[in-house]
Write a protein that holds these residues in place. Structure first.
Motif, PDB file in Angstrom:
ATOM      1  N   TRP A  59      -4.110  -3.621  10.020  1.00 31.20           N
ATOM      2  CA  TRP A  59      -3.360  -4.287  11.082  1.00 31.20           C
ATOM      3  C   TRP A  59      -4.273  -4.605  12.270  1.00 31.20           C
ATOM      4  N   THR A  60      -3.943  -5.665  12.900  1.00 30.76           N
ATOM      5  CA  THR A  60      -4.637  -6.031  14.134  1.00 30.76           C
ATOM      6  C   THR A  60      -4.020  -5.219  15.273  1.00 30.76           C
ATOM      7  N   PRO A  61      -4.677  -5.148  16.397  1.00 30.99           N
ATOM      8  CA  PRO A  61      -4.091  -4.427  17.531  1.00 30.99           C
ATOM      9  C   PRO A  61      -2.705  -4.967  17.913  1.00 30.99           C
ATOM     10  N   GLN A  62      -2.505  -6.284  17.821  1.00 29.22           N
ATOM     11  CA  GLN A  62      -1.199  -6.854  18.155  1.00 29.22           C
ATOM     12  C   GLN A  62      -0.138  -6.394  17.152  1.00 29.22           C
ATOM     13  N   GLN A  63      -0.498  -6.374  15.872  1.00 30.85           N
ATOM     14  CA  GLN A  63       0.452  -5.924  14.845  1.00 30.85           C
ATOM     15  C   GLN A  63       0.803  -4.454  15.061  1.00 30.85           C
ATOM     16  N   LYS A  64      -0.165  -3.684  15.448  1.00 25.68           N
ATOM     17  CA  LYS A  64       0.090  -2.261  15.701  1.00 25.68           C
ATOM     18  C   LYS A  64       1.116  -2.097  16.819  1.00 25.68           C
ATOM     19  N   ILE A  65       0.961  -2.884  17.880  1.00 29.66           N
ATOM     20  CA  ILE A  65       1.902  -2.797  19.001  1.00 29.66           C
ATOM     21  C   ILE A  65       3.289  -3.240  18.566  1.00 29.66           C
ATOM     22  N   LEU A  66       3.345  -4.323  17.795  1.00 31.04           N
ATOM     23  CA  LEU A  66       4.622  -4.881  17.378  1.00 31.04           C
ATOM     24  C   LEU A  66       5.359  -4.025  16.350  1.00 31.04           C
ATOM     25  N   TYR A  67       4.627  -3.551  15.341  1.00 30.32           N
ATOM     26  CA  TYR A  67       5.285  -2.943  14.174  1.00 30.32           C
ATOM     27  C   TYR A  67       5.263  -1.408  14.145  1.00 30.32           C
ATOM     28  N   SER A  68       4.420  -0.796  14.892  1.00 30.59           N
ATOM     29  CA  SER A  68       4.188   0.637  14.700  1.00 30.59           C
ATOM     30  C   SER A  68       5.435   1.493  14.880  1.00 30.59           C
ATOM     31  N   SER A  69       6.199   1.269  15.939  1.00 30.11           N
ATOM     32  CA  SER A  69       7.355   2.119  16.188  1.00 30.11           C
ATOM     33  C   SER A  69       8.413   1.966  15.094  1.00 30.11           C
ATOM     34  N   ARG A  70       8.735   0.733  14.776  1.00 26.04           N
ATOM     35  CA  ARG A  70       9.734   0.457  13.739  1.00 26.04           C
ATOM     36  C   ARG A  70       9.245   0.937  12.370  1.00 26.04           C
ATOM     37  N   PHE A  71       7.973   0.678  12.078  1.00 24.80           N
ATOM     38  CA  PHE A  71       7.389   1.089  10.801  1.00 24.80           C
ATOM     39  C   PHE A  71       7.437   2.611  10.653  1.00 24.80           C
ATOM     40  N   LEU A  72       7.089   3.290  11.716  1.00 27.42           N
ATOM     41  CA  LEU A  72       7.112   4.752  11.696  1.00 27.42           C
ATOM     42  C   LEU A  72       8.529   5.266  11.475  1.00 27.42           C
ATOM     43  N   ARG A  73       9.486   4.715  12.217  1.00 27.47           N
ATOM     44  CA  ARG A  73      10.872   5.168  12.154  1.00 27.47           C
ATOM     45  C   ARG A  73      11.533   4.831  10.818  1.00 27.47           C
ATOM     46  N   GLU A  74      11.303   3.636  10.298  1.00 28.97           N
ATOM     47  CA  GLU A  74      12.025   3.171   9.110  1.00 28.97           C
ATOM     48  C   GLU A  74      11.310   3.451   7.788  1.00 28.97           C
ATOM     49  N   GLN A  75      10.019   3.560   7.834  1.00 32.47           N
ATOM     50  CA  GLN A  75       9.270   3.710   6.584  1.00 32.47           C
ATOM     51  C   GLN A  75       8.581   5.068   6.428  1.00 32.47           C
ATOM     52  N   VAL A  76       7.797   5.411   7.426  1.00 30.79           N
ATOM     53  CA  VAL A  76       6.948   6.592   7.303  1.00 30.79           C
ATOM     54  C   VAL A  76       7.755   7.889   7.324  1.00 30.79           C
ATOM     55  N   LEU A  77       8.609   8.056   8.319  1.00 28.95           N
ATOM     56  CA  LEU A  77       9.344   9.325   8.444  1.00 28.95           C
ATOM     57  C   LEU A  77      10.251   9.615   7.249  1.00 28.95           C
ATOM     58  N   PRO A  78      11.030   8.651   6.749  1.00 25.79           N
ATOM     59  CA  PRO A  78      11.855   8.968   5.564  1.00 25.79           C
ATOM     60  C   PRO A  78      11.010   9.341   4.343  1.00 25.79           C
ATOM     61  N   ARG A  79       9.932   8.638   4.139  1.00 28.84           N
ATOM     62  CA  ARG A  79       9.066   8.958   2.994  1.00 28.84           C
ATOM     63  C   ARG A  79       8.375  10.293   3.195  1.00 28.84           C
ATOM     64  N   ARG A  80       7.989  10.541   4.422  1.00 25.95           N
ATOM     65  CA  ARG A  80       7.341  11.819   4.724  1.00 25.95           C
ATOM     66  C   ARG A  80       8.294  12.967   4.421  1.00 25.95           C
ATOM     67  N   ASN A  81       9.536  12.829   4.823  1.00 24.80           N
ATOM     68  CA  ASN A  81      10.522  13.873   4.554  1.00 24.80           C
ATOM     69  C   ASN A  81      10.743  14.064   3.056  1.00 24.80           C
ATOM     70  N   ALA A  82      10.754  12.982   2.294  1.00 25.56           N
ATOM     71  CA  ALA A  82      10.907  13.086   0.836  1.00 25.56           C
ATOM     72  C   ALA A  82       9.706  13.805   0.231  1.00 25.56           C
ATOM     73  N   VAL A  83       8.522  13.458   0.710  1.00 21.39           N
ATOM     74  CA  VAL A  83       7.304  14.100   0.207  1.00 21.39           C
ATOM     75  C   VAL A  83       7.324  15.586   0.559  1.00 21.39           C
ATOM     76  N   LEU A  84       7.713  15.916   1.763  1.00 23.48           N
ATOM     77  CA  LEU A  84       7.769  17.324   2.161  1.00 23.48           C
ATOM     78  C   LEU A  84       8.792  18.093   1.330  1.00 23.48           C
TER      79      LEU A  84
END
Length: 170
Positions: A59-84
């Motif tokens: 990701w570019t710095p702009q993409q990180k600013i735009l997508y990071s919060s939503r990506f973390l909330r919608e993608q990373v955390l649910p998958r992380r919980n499943a993995v855990l």
């Protein structure tokens, strides 16, 4: 500097990914069917999780600013919980497996101790039998030897008596 940090994070991510897969391979080797299923499920979840995270490094710095919060909330955390959750399941299966192994080892050690005690007792008994038989045999041989010496002494005495009668001058 951001691109340098990104590259370093990408390398660390690849190292963690490789180490995780290697650990999962080790977990799968001596496992039982139910453990293999759990490990394979965990591996699938982890592959999915790693695949989800890999594009973030591009990701570019702009993409990180735009997508990071939503990506973390919608993608990373649910998958992380499943993995855990899957990791906890594998941990629990490992604990059960190790407890079984400890019980099996304890049972085998007890069987070995019992075997060694029996072999020791059998060896002592056999040693006592051999010693008893040897003592008995030696006693009989000594008895025969004494009987033979007595007969020899009697024969010598008889011979002397006979010689003395023939030659009264002695």
């Amino acid at each position: 500097p951001s691109h340098l940090a990104t590259e370093r994070y990408r390398e660390q991510f690849a190292e963690v990914h490789a180490a995780t897969l290697q650990y999962l391979d080790q977990l799968r080797k001596p496992s039982r069917p139910e453990e293999s299923v759990a490990v394979e499920g965990l591996q699938g979840e982890l592959q999915s999780y790693f695949a989800l995270l890999a594009p973030v490094f591009d990701w570019t710095p702009q993409q990180k600013i735009l997508y990071s919060s939503r990506f973390l909330r919608e993608q990373v955390l649910p998958r992380r919980n499943a993995v855990l959750a899957m990791a906890l399941e594998v941990r629990d299966l490992n604990r059960v497996h190790f407890a079984r192994q400890r019980e099996d080892i304890a049972r085998r050690q007890q069987a070995f101790r019992t075997f060694m005690n029996r072999m020791t007792a059998l060896s002592l008994l056999l040693g006592l039998l051999v010693a008893g038989a040897s003592i008995f045999r030696i006693s009989r041989l000594e008895g025969r030897n004494l009987e033979h010496q007595r007969r020899t002494a009697q024969a010598e005495q008889a011979q002397r008596t006979t010689m003395h009668r023939r030659d009264p001058s002695r």
